[in-house]
Design a protein around this motif. Sequence first.
Motif, short mmCIF file in Angstrom:
data_model
loop_
_atom_site.label_atom_id
_atom_site.label_comp_id
_atom_site.label_asym_id
_atom_site.label_seq_id
_atom_site.Cartn_x
_atom_site.Cartn_y
_atom_site.Cartn_z
N TYR A 66 -62.01 -0.16 -79.89
CA TYR A 66 -60.94 -0.08 -80.88
C TYR A 66 -59.57 -0.01 -80.19
N ALA A 67 -59.49 0.81 -79.15
CA ALA A 67 -58.22 0.93 -78.43
C ALA A 67 -57.84 -0.39 -77.77
N ALA A 68 -58.82 -1.06 -77.16
CA ALA A 68 -58.55 -2.34 -76.50
C ALA A 68 -58.13 -3.41 -77.50
N ALA A 69 -58.58 -3.27 -78.75
CA ALA A 69 -58.22 -4.24 -79.79
C ALA A 69 -56.85 -3.98 -80.39
N GLY A 70 -56.18 -2.90 -79.99
CA GLY A 70 -54.82 -2.65 -80.46
C GLY A 70 -54.67 -1.53 -81.46
N VAL A 71 -55.75 -0.80 -81.73
CA VAL A 71 -55.65 0.33 -82.66
C VAL A 71 -54.86 1.45 -82.01
N THR A 72 -53.92 2.02 -82.74
CA THR A 72 -53.10 3.12 -82.22
C THR A 72 -53.44 4.46 -82.85
N THR A 73 -53.91 4.45 -84.10
CA THR A 73 -54.41 5.67 -84.75
C THR A 73 -55.74 5.34 -85.41
N LEU A 74 -56.80 5.98 -84.96
CA LEU A 74 -58.13 5.76 -85.51
C LEU A 74 -58.43 6.87 -86.50
N SER A 75 -58.44 6.53 -87.79
CA SER A 75 -58.68 7.52 -88.83
C SER A 75 -60.16 7.57 -89.16
N LEU A 76 -60.76 8.71 -88.93
CA LEU A 76 -62.19 8.87 -89.14
C LEU A 76 -62.48 9.30 -90.57
N ALA A 77 -63.61 8.81 -91.09
CA ALA A 77 -64.13 9.25 -92.39
C ALA A 77 -65.53 9.77 -92.13
N PRO A 78 -65.66 11.05 -91.74
CA PRO A 78 -66.97 11.57 -91.33
C PRO A 78 -67.96 11.63 -92.48
N ALA A 79 -69.16 11.13 -92.23
CA ALA A 79 -70.21 11.22 -93.23
C ALA A 79 -70.82 12.62 -93.18
N GLY A 80 -71.43 13.01 -94.28
CA GLY A 80 -72.09 14.31 -94.32
C GLY A 80 -72.01 14.91 -95.70
N PHE A 81 -73.08 15.57 -96.10
CA PHE A 81 -73.12 16.19 -97.42
C PHE A 81 -72.73 17.66 -97.38
N THR A 82 -72.67 18.21 -96.17
CA THR A 82 -72.31 19.62 -96.04
C THR A 82 -71.04 19.74 -95.22
N LEU A 83 -70.35 20.86 -95.38
CA LEU A 83 -69.15 21.11 -94.61
C LEU A 83 -69.47 21.18 -93.12
N ASP A 84 -70.58 21.79 -92.77
CA ASP A 84 -70.95 21.91 -91.36
C ASP A 84 -71.12 20.53 -90.72
N GLU A 85 -71.72 19.60 -91.45
CA GLU A 85 -71.90 18.25 -90.92
C GLU A 85 -70.56 17.56 -90.70
N ARG A 86 -69.66 17.73 -91.62
CA ARG A 86 -68.36 17.07 -91.49
C ARG A 86 -67.53 17.69 -90.37
N ILE A 87 -67.58 19.00 -90.24
CA ILE A 87 -66.87 19.67 -89.16
C ILE A 87 -67.44 19.25 -87.81
N ALA A 88 -68.78 19.15 -87.73
CA ALA A 88 -69.41 18.71 -86.49
C ALA A 88 -68.94 17.30 -86.10
N SER A 89 -68.79 16.43 -87.10
CA SER A 89 -68.31 15.08 -86.82
C SER A 89 -66.87 15.10 -86.33
N LEU A 90 -66.04 15.96 -86.91
CA LEU A 90 -64.66 16.08 -86.43
C LEU A 90 -64.63 16.45 -84.96
N ARG A 91 -65.43 17.42 -84.59
CA ARG A 91 -65.46 17.86 -83.20
C ARG A 91 -66.04 16.79 -82.29
N ALA A 92 -67.04 16.08 -82.78
CA ALA A 92 -67.62 14.98 -82.00
C ALA A 92 -66.59 13.87 -81.78
N GLY A 93 -65.73 13.65 -82.77
CA GLY A 93 -64.69 12.65 -82.60
C GLY A 93 -63.75 12.98 -81.46
N VAL A 94 -63.35 14.23 -81.36
CA VAL A 94 -62.49 14.64 -80.26
C VAL A 94 -63.22 14.51 -78.93
#
Length: 349
Positions: A312-340
């Motif tokens: 994505y960075a090589a293709a010219g993306v400057t801000t990558l906005s994530l939309a984490p999947a998950g049915f629970t808050l814990d799953e979404r928070i885990a995805s946020l941390r995995a993104g970093v």
Amino acid sequence: MKLGINLGYWGAGMDADNLAVAREADRLGYSVCWAAEAYGSDAATVLSWVAAQTERIDVGSGIFQIPARTPSMTAMTAATLDSLSGGRFRLGLGVSGPQVSEGWYGVRFDKPLARTREYVEIIRKAMSRERLTHEGAHWTLPLPDGPGKPIKLTVHPVREHIPLYIAAIGPKNLEQTGEIADGALLVFFAPEHAEETTLGALRAGRAKAGKDLGGFDVVPTVPMAVGDDVDGLADLFRPYTALYVGGMGSAKQNFYNKLAQRMGYGKAAAEIQEKYLAGDKAGAAAAVPRDLIDSTTLIGSVDRIADRMQAYAAAGVTTLSLAPAGFTLDERIASLRAGVEALERAGLA
């Protein structure tokens, strides 16, 4: 490349979780938090709520719908949000689609490019705090046959220039966005097809304005799911992809379907749309090519996601906005941390 978080639509029963996600993204150093609107919750109220309970993260409208507000009202809202947030607001705009524009707002979906150009001109003029006058095909300010007179915005924005983004999919809209905006809000962005579907048109628009892509924010929203079962994770996004490619619009006017065609999925796009519009949503989801999902999402292990982030960075993306999947808050928070973590492993932090 910076990371953003897209909270999508509100009012689905997970609002408290969405706020927790925004606050965790703020703590983790995400650059921006976007909120959407269609015909449910409005984005301005949501962004006020999020901005009041975060400290550093920008808040952005992804998007404010152009048929929903006059341009002067949007300028007022942008100035107010920027003031209340301490200079953390980003203004994202879009024309929505014909069903929402005409069915919900009663605004004809005609000449969307010209309407967008005028809308941006009026907003920029209003935000500059000069007396507002405009003569165009869609708006005339003040009206020539009444008591109105040129007036100016009474609010003093925190910043002289609030970043302005346009949601764009089609080639002409992308080109105009490159010409008149500070950034582009994108969906179903595939790095492998970036030049022919997106960047070429944006670059042409920047050239019209005597600029290049330097300083222009390329912001795709990318669904994300972390795990070892890549095929299973891809299946999570089949209904999502089928909804947009098959059901967002009519058989004659579906911007996402046309995008899939430009990416080389013409036969599959036709099958997905035919089945979806016939009510066979499961069949439409099954018809989505695995490659289409894999190229437009972040799925798999952290290392696999890190590799895709490099693409994505090589293709010219400057801000990558994530939309984490998950049915629970814990799953979404885990995805946020995995993104970093993935961004750091990719050497892009």
